[in-house]
Write a protein that holds these residues in place. Structure first.
Motif, PDB file in Angstrom:
ATOM      1  N   UNK A 190       0.861  -1.182   0.000  1.00 39.74           N
ATOM      2  CA  UNK A 190       0.000   0.000   0.000  1.00 39.74           C
ATOM      3  C   UNK A 190       0.897   1.231   0.000  1.00 39.74           C
ATOM      4  N   UNK A 191       0.725   2.078  -1.008  1.00 37.81           N
ATOM      5  CA  UNK A 191       1.564   3.263  -1.140  1.00 37.81           C
ATOM      6  C   UNK A 191       1.459   4.236   0.008  1.00 37.81           C
ATOM      7  N   UNK A 192       0.371   4.176   0.773  1.00 37.91           N
ATOM      8  CA  UNK A 192       0.175   5.099   1.893  1.00 37.91           C
ATOM      9  C   UNK A 192       0.599   4.514   3.237  1.00 37.91           C
ATOM     10  N   UNK A 193       1.138   3.307   3.224  1.00 33.61           N
ATOM     11  CA  UNK A 193       1.565   2.677   4.486  1.00 33.61           C
ATOM     12  C   UNK A 193       2.731   3.453   5.091  1.00 33.61           C
ATOM     13  N   UNK A 194       2.888   3.346   6.410  1.00 34.94           N
ATOM     14  CA  UNK A 194       3.969   4.057   7.099  1.00 34.94           C
ATOM     15  C   UNK A 194       5.268   3.260   7.096  1.00 34.94           C
ATOM     16  N   UNK A 195       5.170   1.937   6.990  1.00 39.55           N
ATOM     17  CA  UNK A 195       6.336   1.059   7.070  1.00 39.55           C
ATOM     18  C   UNK A 195       6.803   0.691   5.668  1.00 39.55           C
ATOM     19  N   UNK A 196       8.110   0.630   5.443  1.00 39.80           N
ATOM     20  CA  UNK A 196       8.627   0.198   4.138  1.00 39.80           C
ATOM     21  C   UNK A 196       8.611  -1.322   4.047  1.00 39.80           C
ATOM     22  N   UNK A 233       4.933  -0.197   2.220  1.00 35.98           N
ATOM     23  CA  UNK A 233       5.065   0.528   0.959  1.00 35.98           C
ATOM     24  C   UNK A 233       6.452   0.307   0.379  1.00 35.98           C
ATOM     25  N   UNK A 234       6.547   0.492  -0.924  1.00 34.83           N
ATOM     26  CA  UNK A 234       7.839   0.523  -1.589  1.00 34.83           C
ATOM     27  C   UNK A 234       8.265   1.986  -1.633  1.00 34.83           C
ATOM     28  N   UNK A 235       9.342   2.358  -0.938  1.00 43.05           N
ATOM     29  CA  UNK A 235       9.723   3.778  -0.885  1.00 43.05           C
ATOM     30  C   UNK A 235      10.134   4.288  -2.258  1.00 43.05           C
ATOM     31  N   UNK A 236       9.723   5.496  -2.570  1.00 37.20           N
ATOM     32  CA  UNK A 236      10.028   6.104  -3.866  1.00 37.20           C
ATOM     33  C   UNK A 236      10.835   7.382  -3.652  1.00 37.20           C
ATOM     34  N   UNK A 237      11.829   7.576  -4.506  1.00 35.10           N
ATOM     35  CA  UNK A 237      12.662   8.773  -4.410  1.00 35.10           C
ATOM     36  C   UNK A 237      12.127   9.905  -5.276  1.00 35.10           C
ATOM     37  N   UNK A 238      11.519   9.559  -6.401  1.00 32.63           N
ATOM     38  CA  UNK A 238      11.055  10.584  -7.330  1.00 32.63           C
ATOM     39  C   UNK A 238       9.682  11.120  -6.974  1.00 32.63           C
ATOM     40  N   UNK A 239       9.263  12.135  -7.723  1.00 34.25           N
ATOM     41  CA  UNK A 239       7.974  12.773  -7.458  1.00 34.25           C
ATOM     42  C   UNK A 239       6.804  11.920  -7.925  1.00 34.25           C
ATOM     43  N   UNK A 240       7.041  11.053  -8.927  1.00 34.97           N
ATOM     44  CA  UNK A 240       5.928  10.264  -9.477  1.00 34.97           C
ATOM     45  C   UNK A 240       5.397   9.288  -8.439  1.00 34.97           C
ATOM     46  N   UNK A 241       6.300   8.550  -7.823  1.00 32.32           N
ATOM     47  CA  UNK A 241       5.963   7.835  -6.592  1.00 32.32           C
ATOM     48  C   UNK A 241       5.161   6.556  -6.679  1.00 32.32           C
ATOM     49  N   UNK A 242       5.018   5.910  -7.857  1.00 35.95           N
ATOM     50  CA  UNK A 242       4.282   4.645  -7.871  1.00 35.95           C
ATOM     51  C   UNK A 242       4.787   3.758  -8.997  1.00 35.95           C
ATOM     52  N   UNK A 243       4.627   2.448  -8.793  1.00 42.06           N
ATOM     53  CA  UNK A 243       4.988   1.445  -9.792  1.00 42.06           C
ATOM     54  C   UNK A 243       3.736   0.709 -10.219  1.00 42.06           C
ATOM     55  N   UNK A 244       3.757   0.144 -11.435  1.00 40.92           N
ATOM     56  CA  UNK A 244       2.616  -0.707 -11.761  1.00 40.92           C
ATOM     57  C   UNK A 244       2.724  -2.006 -10.958  1.00 40.92           C
ATOM     58  N   UNK A 245       1.658  -2.778 -10.947  1.00 41.56           N
ATOM     59  CA  UNK A 245       1.578  -3.910 -10.014  1.00 41.56           C
ATOM     60  C   UNK A 245       2.627  -4.973 -10.312  1.00 41.56           C
ATOM     61  N   UNK A 246       2.963  -5.173 -11.583  1.00 44.19           N
ATOM     62  CA  UNK A 246       3.968  -6.197 -11.889  1.00 44.19           C
ATOM     63  C   UNK A 246       5.359  -5.756 -11.446  1.00 44.19           C
ATOM     64  N   UNK A 247       5.682  -4.478 -11.602  1.00 44.03           N
ATOM     65  CA  UNK A 247       6.968  -3.977 -11.128  1.00 44.03           C
ATOM     66  C   UNK A 247       7.036  -3.984  -9.606  1.00 44.03           C
ATOM     67  N   UNK A 248       5.923  -3.618  -8.963  1.00 37.12           N
ATOM     68  CA  UNK A 248       5.882  -3.651  -7.495  1.00 37.12           C
ATOM     69  C   UNK A 248       6.084  -5.071  -6.982  1.00 37.12           C
TER      70      UNK A 248
END
Length: 262
Positions: A190-196, A233-248
């Protein structure tokens, strides 16, 4: 117009039902791996002369006589635009057996992937490839609102469909509970989770893990979220901030494999 006799109606119904229980794999890689898989029930093989030459070893191993077809009028009933490379194979879906047998913890810290309404066959095919690379026990999805075995899925999986268990279940929440009974820790992405994801996996030590991913856009359904032991969540460095489900899924599977390696 004369009414059809019941036996004709029953025969046509049976033919439609039988057709619904089969699928057409296409493309050289997908067809070759299916022909080489002794567990795959093969019904009909349609190939061009060129494809038959390329698949000669696999055709011999598969034990099925090929039907040669003109490439300009390819005889297999594929969807328009299917990139078949001159090879198509009608098969029955694979039977991977029972969840408890397939996912029994045993030695090590096994990983499974659970998909919540991920219906795009290209995404699921890519996830199967990643699951095979990183040694996941199974990819699990509900029967409804998920990608069934199809030629497009098999082609994207590039052979992984023949080797990587893809288990379709009636109820995802009940399956999650069954995995928890087997000792699995279920981590929802979940991109909004607090834990990586890295931190969440470190907490699991050597326990079996289930990585739970939802469809792009809606993400995990509420009941699925509530059935997880935790969210990450998978931490993101860039502003876009999300991966598609297969990449995730690939990133999470890599993180899980590193946990075991460490």
């Amino acid at each position: 117009m004369a009414k059809k006799p019941q036996w004709v109606i029953d025969k046509e119904r049976g033919r439609r039902a039988a057709a619904a229980d089969t699928l057409w794999l296409f493309g050289l890689h997908a067809v070759r791996d299916a022909l080489m898989n002794p567990a795959r029930e093969k019904l009909r093989l349609v190939v061009t002369r060129n494809a038959a030459d390329k698949l000669a070893e696999a055709i011999a191993a598969g034990g099925i006589a090929p039907e040669l077809s003109d490439p300009r009028k390819f005889a297999a009933p594929l969807e328009e635009g299917a990139v078949h490379q001159g090879a198509a194979l009608e098969v029955r879906p694979l039977d991977w057996g029972k969840l408890a047998d397939l996912c029994a913890p045993g030695d090590g810290a096994p990983v499974v992937v659970l998909l919540d309404r991920v219906s795009d066959p290209h995404n699921v095919g890519a996830i199967l490839r990643s699951a095979e690379v990183f040694g996941a026990r199974a990819v699990i999805a509900p029967h409804r609102h998920s990608a069934p075995e199809t030629g497009a899925l098999a082609k994207t999986a590039s052979g992984a469909l023949e080797r990587q268990p893809y288990l379709r279940v009636t109820n995802l929440a009940r399956t999650m509970a069954a995995l928890q009974d087997l000792g699995y820790v279920l981590i929802g992405l979940d991109g909004d989770a607090e834990v990586t994801i890295g931190a969440a996996l470190r907490e699991t030590t050597q326990r079996p893990v289930g990585l739970v991913l939802g469809a792009e856009g809606p993400g995990l359904r509420q009941l699925t979220r509530e059935s997880c032991d935790g969210l990450a969540k998978i931490p993101a460095q860039g502003a876009f901030g999300s991966l598609n489900v297969s990449n995730a899924a690939a990133v999470a599977l890599y993180a899980a494999s590193e946990r075991e390696a460490g």
